[in-house]
Design a protein around this motif. Sequence first.
Motif, PDB file in Angstrom:
ATOM      1  N   ARG A   1       0.839  -1.184   0.000  1.00  0.00           N
ATOM      2  CA  ARG A   1       0.000   0.000   0.000  1.00  0.00           C
ATOM      3  C   ARG A   1       0.880   1.241   0.000  1.00  0.00           C
ATOM      4  NH1 ARG A   1      -4.995  -0.194   2.406  1.00  0.00           N
ATOM      5  NH2 ARG A   1      -5.265   1.838   1.408  1.00  0.00           N
TER       6      ARG A   1
ATOM      7  N   GLU B   1      -0.454   4.247  -5.282  1.00  0.00           N
ATOM      8  CA  GLU B   1      -1.026   2.927  -5.041  1.00  0.00           C
ATOM      9  C   GLU B   1      -1.225   2.277  -6.416  1.00  0.00           C
ATOM     10  OE1 GLU B   1      -4.511   2.428  -2.051  1.00  0.00           O
ATOM     11  OE2 GLU B   1      -2.523   2.287  -1.163  1.00  0.00           O
TER      12      GLU B   1
ATOM     13  N   HIS C   1      -3.823  -2.826  -6.484  1.00  0.00           N
ATOM     14  CA  HIS C   1      -3.426  -2.765  -5.078  1.00  0.00           C
ATOM     15  C   HIS C   1      -4.241  -1.692  -4.355  1.00  0.00           C
ATOM     16  CE1 HIS C   1       0.082  -4.693  -6.939  1.00  0.00           C
ATOM     17  NE2 HIS C   1       0.407  -5.149  -5.740  1.00  0.00           N
ATOM     18  N   GLY C   2      -4.473  -1.927  -3.078  1.00  0.00           N
ATOM     19  CA  GLY C   2      -5.154  -0.931  -2.257  1.00  0.00           C
ATOM     20  C   GLY C   2      -6.479  -0.513  -2.848  1.00  0.00           C
TER      21      GLY C   2
ATOM     22  N   SER D   1      -3.664  -4.245   3.889  1.00  0.00           N
ATOM     23  CA  SER D   1      -4.723  -4.248   2.874  1.00  0.00           C
ATOM     24  C   SER D   1      -6.013  -4.873   3.380  1.00  0.00           C
ATOM     25  CB  SER D   1      -4.250  -5.013   1.629  1.00  0.00           C
ATOM     26  OG  SER D   1      -3.170  -4.360   1.004  1.00  0.00           O
TER      27      SER D   1
END
Length: 275
Positions: A45, A66, A70-71, A179
């Motif tokens: 993250r 990010e 992801h994230g 996450s």
Amino acid sequence: MSESVIGVESFTTVRGLRLAWVDFRPPGDGEDGTPVVALHGHFGRARGFASLAGALAPGYRVIGLEQRGHGHSDRGDGDFTPDAYVADAAEFVRGLGVGPVVVLGHSMGGVIAFQLAAQHPELVRALVVEEGGAFNRQPEIPHPVLDVTGWPRRAATLHELRRGIEARGIPDASYFLESAVERPDGWGLLFDYDDMMASQRALVGDWWSGWLGSECPALLVHGLDSFVLPTAMAREMAQRRPGTVLRELPGCGHWAHDDDPEAFAAAVRDFLATL
């Protein structure tokens, strides 16, 4: 000593994707500081750079992207090749409008950082690569892919999610739990497991041409206890690329920035002071 910084999460559209980014603005008199664009590794993250941002403030302003999948960023069309990540990062840096920047990357983010410098030298004034190897393939790298296919998709509590991940051979799941989110059907992780498998597999290969393809100053940070980047390879990377400084951190593994945040920040700060 680190100062407190406030990370403000925002969203921007990059190549048709809605990507999240965190601006860690230093405190003080309104000075923005020299920008450092930070790229996390697989499963990571942007907010993982908060400690570093505090340590570098107020002279440097850390901006964490990010990355796709992801994230809180979109996954896009399922293209998780390094070229896709590099193209995202290039457009993001251009959109900042702050000229060539220092680009810092951890693990996969480190590979993307030095590929970005090779493909778009006008965007990168210096590199900081933490544990991003120029070669990522067996037998030199015994385990280039972490198999997450059997990890729990949902758990009743955050503690149970941790326990389920650590039961799959992960000694400490804290990095992955950055996450973790609670959804109506329980606790789970923001990233898609199949996406992460595809992304890791796409990173398996020989990246020497990218590492050697730029001429800007570079810092390579290596944890001497790393199970991902062999020490011999880190030393070869530094020896073969002119203008590269190697900092080896004893007692640190692949996540050196978490294992010894002060030593990692000091290595980065000392390097930035030479630019």
